[in-house]
Design a protein around this motif. Sequence first.
Motif, PDB file in Angstrom:
ATOM      1  N   GLY A 147     -13.188  10.567  33.350  1.00 23.36           N
ATOM      2  CA  GLY A 147     -13.969  10.355  32.464  1.00 23.36           C
ATOM      3  C   GLY A 147     -14.398   8.871  31.910  1.00 23.36           C
ATOM      4  O   GLY A 147     -13.359   8.220  32.301  1.00 23.36           O
ATOM      5  N   VAL A 148     -15.655   8.658  31.789  1.00 20.16           N
ATOM      6  CA  VAL A 148     -15.934   7.040  32.059  1.00 20.16           C
ATOM      7  C   VAL A 148     -15.210   6.232  31.023  1.00 20.16           C
ATOM      8  O   VAL A 148     -14.722   5.362  31.182  1.00 20.16           O
ATOM      9  CB  VAL A 148     -17.432   7.135  31.875  1.00 20.16           C
ATOM     10  CG1 VAL A 148     -17.876   5.614  31.940  1.00 20.16           C
ATOM     11  CG2 VAL A 148     -18.233   7.834  33.207  1.00 20.16           C
ATOM     12  N   MET A 149     -15.378   6.795  29.523  1.00 17.99           N
ATOM     13  CA  MET A 149     -14.688   6.025  28.719  1.00 17.99           C
ATOM     14  C   MET A 149     -13.126   6.233  28.284  1.00 17.99           C
ATOM     15  O   MET A 149     -12.967   7.607  27.784  1.00 17.99           O
ATOM     16  CB  MET A 149     -15.658   6.220  27.497  1.00 17.99           C
ATOM     17  CG  MET A 149     -15.236   5.047  26.346  1.00 17.99           C
ATOM     18  SD  MET A 149     -15.637   3.536  26.592  1.00 17.99           S
ATOM     19  CE  MET A 149     -17.123   3.245  26.735  1.00 17.99           C
ATOM     20  N   GLU A 150     -12.367   5.444  28.459  1.00 15.93           N
ATOM     21  CA  GLU A 150     -10.883   5.608  28.204  1.00 15.93           C
ATOM     22  C   GLU A 150     -10.989   6.040  26.420  1.00 15.93           C
ATOM     23  O   GLU A 150     -11.177   5.318  25.829  1.00 15.93           O
ATOM     24  CB  GLU A 150     -10.201   4.645  28.463  1.00 15.93           C
ATOM     25  CG  GLU A 150      -8.680   5.027  28.896  1.00 15.93           C
ATOM     26  CD  GLU A 150      -7.655   5.299  27.267  1.00 15.93           C
ATOM     27  OE1 GLU A 150      -6.749   5.785  27.578  1.00 15.93           O
ATOM     28  OE2 GLU A 150      -8.285   4.618  26.533  1.00 15.93           O
ATOM     29  N   PRO A 151     -10.350   7.220  25.990  1.00 16.40           N
ATOM     30  CA  PRO A 151     -10.270   7.399  24.785  1.00 16.40           C
ATOM     31  C   PRO A 151      -9.330   6.549  23.773  1.00 16.40           C
ATOM     32  O   PRO A 151      -9.641   6.491  22.549  1.00 16.40           O
ATOM     33  CB  PRO A 151      -9.968   9.019  24.613  1.00 16.40           C
ATOM     34  CG  PRO A 151      -9.401   9.167  25.848  1.00 16.40           C
ATOM     35  CD  PRO A 151      -9.648   7.924  27.056  1.00 16.40           C
ATOM     36  N   HIS A 152      -8.535   5.944  24.179  1.00 14.04           N
ATOM     37  CA  HIS A 152      -7.522   5.388  23.415  1.00 14.04           C
ATOM     38  C   HIS A 152      -7.762   3.889  23.164  1.00 14.04           C
ATOM     39  O   HIS A 152      -7.647   3.309  22.041  1.00 14.04           O
ATOM     40  CB  HIS A 152      -5.961   5.412  23.938  1.00 14.04           C
ATOM     41  CG  HIS A 152      -5.449   6.669  24.033  1.00 14.04           C
ATOM     42  ND1 HIS A 152      -5.743   7.406  25.309  1.00 14.04           N
ATOM     43  CD2 HIS A 152      -4.803   7.565  23.503  1.00 14.04           C
ATOM     44  CE1 HIS A 152      -5.187   8.662  25.277  1.00 14.04           C
ATOM     45  NE2 HIS A 152      -4.616   8.865  23.819  1.00 14.04           N
ATOM     46  N   TYR A 153      -8.563   3.276  24.005  1.00 17.10           N
ATOM     47  CA  TYR A 153      -8.785   1.757  24.183  1.00 17.10           C
ATOM     48  C   TYR A 153     -10.264   1.592  23.994  1.00 17.10           C
ATOM     49  O   TYR A 153     -10.884   0.452  23.897  1.00 17.10           O
ATOM     50  CB  TYR A 153      -8.063   1.108  25.043  1.00 17.10           C
ATOM     51  CG  TYR A 153      -6.593   1.296  24.909  1.00 17.10           C
ATOM     52  CD1 TYR A 153      -5.817   0.646  23.889  1.00 17.10           C
ATOM     53  CD2 TYR A 153      -5.909   2.198  25.812  1.00 17.10           C
ATOM     54  CE1 TYR A 153      -4.516   0.897  23.848  1.00 17.10           C
ATOM     55  CE2 TYR A 153      -4.733   2.315  25.522  1.00 17.10           C
ATOM     56  CZ  TYR A 153      -3.862   1.749  24.844  1.00 17.10           C
ATOM     57  OH  TYR A 153      -2.352   1.837  24.727  1.00 17.10           O
ATOM     58  N   ARG A 154     -11.168   2.733  24.357  1.00 15.58           N
ATOM     59  CA  ARG A 154     -12.654   2.631  24.268  1.00 15.58           C
ATOM     60  C   ARG A 154     -13.036   1.438  25.376  1.00 15.58           C
ATOM     61  O   ARG A 154     -13.789   0.685  24.946  1.00 15.58           O
ATOM     62  CB  ARG A 154     -13.187   2.245  23.145  1.00 15.58           C
ATOM     63  CG  ARG A 154     -12.651   3.100  21.865  1.00 15.58           C
ATOM     64  CD  ARG A 154     -12.955   4.589  22.258  1.00 15.58           C
ATOM     65  NE  ARG A 154     -14.512   4.913  22.005  1.00 15.58           N
ATOM     66  CZ  ARG A 154     -14.863   5.971  22.438  1.00 15.58           C
ATOM     67  NH1 ARG A 154     -13.928   6.998  22.853  1.00 15.58           N
ATOM     68  NH2 ARG A 154     -16.335   6.192  22.665  1.00 15.58           N
ATOM     69  N   LEU A 155     -12.369   1.699  26.583  1.00 11.94           N
ATOM     70  CA  LEU A 155     -12.789   0.680  27.719  1.00 11.94           C
ATOM     71  C   LEU A 155     -13.344   1.504  28.850  1.00 11.94           C
ATOM     72  O   LEU A 155     -12.440   2.479  29.280  1.00 11.94           O
ATOM     73  CB  LEU A 155     -11.548  -0.307  28.179  1.00 11.94           C
ATOM     74  CG  LEU A 155     -10.959  -0.965  26.957  1.00 11.94           C
ATOM     75  CD1 LEU A 155      -9.699  -1.627  27.462  1.00 11.94           C
ATOM     76  CD2 LEU A 155     -11.843  -2.299  26.823  1.00 11.94           C
ATOM     77  N   PRO A 156     -14.229   1.092  29.333  1.00  9.76           N
ATOM     78  CA  PRO A 156     -14.898   2.038  30.406  1.00  9.76           C
ATOM     79  C   PRO A 156     -14.213   1.936  31.546  1.00  9.76           C
ATOM     80  O   PRO A 156     -13.724   0.707  31.813  1.00  9.76           O
ATOM     81  CB  PRO A 156     -16.283   1.366  30.635  1.00  9.76           C
ATOM     82  CG  PRO A 156     -16.140   0.199  29.803  1.00  9.76           C
ATOM     83  CD  PRO A 156     -15.410   0.191  28.800  1.00  9.76           C
ATOM     84  N   PHE A 157     -14.119   2.980  32.422  1.00  9.37           N
ATOM     85  CA  PHE A 157     -13.444   2.988  33.629  1.00  9.37           C
ATOM     86  C   PHE A 157     -11.776   2.789  33.553  1.00  9.37           C
ATOM     87  O   PHE A 157     -11.266   2.269  34.635  1.00  9.37           O
ATOM     88  CB  PHE A 157     -14.135   2.270  34.596  1.00  9.37           C
ATOM     89  CG  PHE A 157     -15.454   2.715  34.824  1.00  9.37           C
ATOM     90  CD1 PHE A 157     -15.802   4.021  35.483  1.00  9.37           C
ATOM     91  CD2 PHE A 157     -16.617   1.915  34.159  1.00  9.37           C
ATOM     92  CE1 PHE A 157     -17.104   4.358  35.361  1.00  9.37           C
ATOM     93  CE2 PHE A 157     -17.899   2.366  34.257  1.00  9.37           C
ATOM     94  CZ  PHE A 157     -18.165   3.558  34.966  1.00  9.37           C
ATOM     95  N   LEU A 158     -11.382   2.321  32.506  1.00 11.88           N
ATOM     96  CA  LEU A 158      -9.989   2.180  32.517  1.00 11.88           C
ATOM     97  C   LEU A 158      -8.957   2.935  33.268  1.00 11.88           C
ATOM     98  O   LEU A 158      -8.097   2.725  34.008  1.00 11.88           O
ATOM     99  CB  LEU A 158      -9.438   1.979  31.035  1.00 11.88           C
ATOM    100  CG  LEU A 158      -7.991   1.528  30.528  1.00 11.88           C
ATOM    101  CD1 LEU A 158      -7.498   0.142  31.321  1.00 11.88           C
ATOM    102  CD2 LEU A 158      -7.639   1.324  29.174  1.00 11.88           C
ATOM    103  N   SER A 159      -8.968   4.270  32.866  1.00 12.02           N
ATOM    104  CA  SER A 159      -8.283   5.077  33.511  1.00 12.02           C
ATOM    105  C   SER A 159      -8.538   5.298  35.015  1.00 12.02           C
ATOM    106  O   SER A 159      -7.752   5.800  35.836  1.00 12.02           O
ATOM    107  CB  SER A 159      -8.355   6.697  32.919  1.00 12.02           C
ATOM    108  OG  SER A 159      -9.672   7.133  32.940  1.00 12.02           O
ATOM    109  N   TYR A 160      -9.537   4.784  35.580  1.00  9.81           N
ATOM    110  CA  TYR A 160      -9.861   4.963  37.130  1.00  9.81           C
ATOM    111  C   TYR A 160      -8.841   3.731  37.817  1.00  9.81           C
ATOM    112  O   TYR A 160      -8.553   4.098  38.916  1.00  9.81           O
ATOM    113  CB  TYR A 160     -11.089   4.429  37.403  1.00  9.81           C
ATOM    114  CG  TYR A 160     -12.346   5.343  37.296  1.00  9.81           C
ATOM    115  CD1 TYR A 160     -12.425   5.998  35.822  1.00  9.81           C
ATOM    116  CD2 TYR A 160     -13.224   5.707  38.279  1.00  9.81           C
ATOM    117  CE1 TYR A 160     -13.377   6.928  35.496  1.00  9.81           C
ATOM    118  CE2 TYR A 160     -14.288   6.850  37.886  1.00  9.81           C
ATOM    119  CZ  TYR A 160     -14.508   7.390  36.639  1.00  9.81           C
ATOM    120  OH  TYR A 160     -15.177   8.328  36.347  1.00  9.81           O
TER     121      TYR A 160
END
Length: 274
Positions: A147-160
């Motif tokens: 998912g592009v937008m990480e839901p906890h910190y609202r930072l794009p590509f964070l979980s990638y």
Amino acid sequence: MAQLEYSEFQAAMLDEEKRRRKAAKIVAVLGHFLGRDKDVLAGLTVADIGCSAGFIADELANAGAARTFGVDIDVPGLRKASARFGERVEFLCADGTALPFPDGSIDVLVFNHIYEHVVDPDAIMAEMRRVLADDGVLYLGLGNRLGVMEPHYRLPFLSYLPPALADRYVRLSGRADSYYERYRTRRGLRKMARGFRVWDYTFPVLATPAAFAGSELFPGVVGRLAGGVLSRLPRAVLRALLPVVPTYLWVATKGARRPAGPVLPQPPDPVQTL
């Protein structure tokens, strides 16, 4: 690393309105799978694993459950939950890898947006399978690593990112000292759910949000437009989108139980069968 006292640093866990909207969606999905319109959980023993401040567990009790448990290691959250909802819900401080229930004793389990926060989600899945009744139902709300937008910190590509780079990213953003969450791709989640038969409610909820109290996913006009588009897309197109959907909504069973609710424009897909 275990995220103790999670509700103390994640304000979303104390957002009652948002948590109750999530609970309404969970109850609606369970109602469809069980084929129940009212008193969806009547006569059933239910447990919310990772209940924190208890709003979702309270809504499960309100849906008619004969007995409702909330389980977490978040002691401050459990204190708040017990103070408000202790007359309806039994709150237990316990690790998900050692649930305090006998084998096959729980009719409905809820595991909603929890796996990314725990040390060993595979062990918790195995433990939930142990305590789930043979004809029981497990609701899974699962974040997707892609998912592009990480839901906890609202930072794009964070979980990638690999852990070291993710830590640097959240520190540079000023939103946290470290990034503890660990997401999996759809393939990894299927592996995590091995041993269960799984039905994917992701697109049914998105395509018919009114039927599943799903306004939190795409609110207002955007939600109605998104639902209309999704309800008309060919199944092949929807399947192509699955790897990048931000959240999967799955219902899992130990046996061959199938959804008992009415046929939907986008019916639940079997993710895996036994």
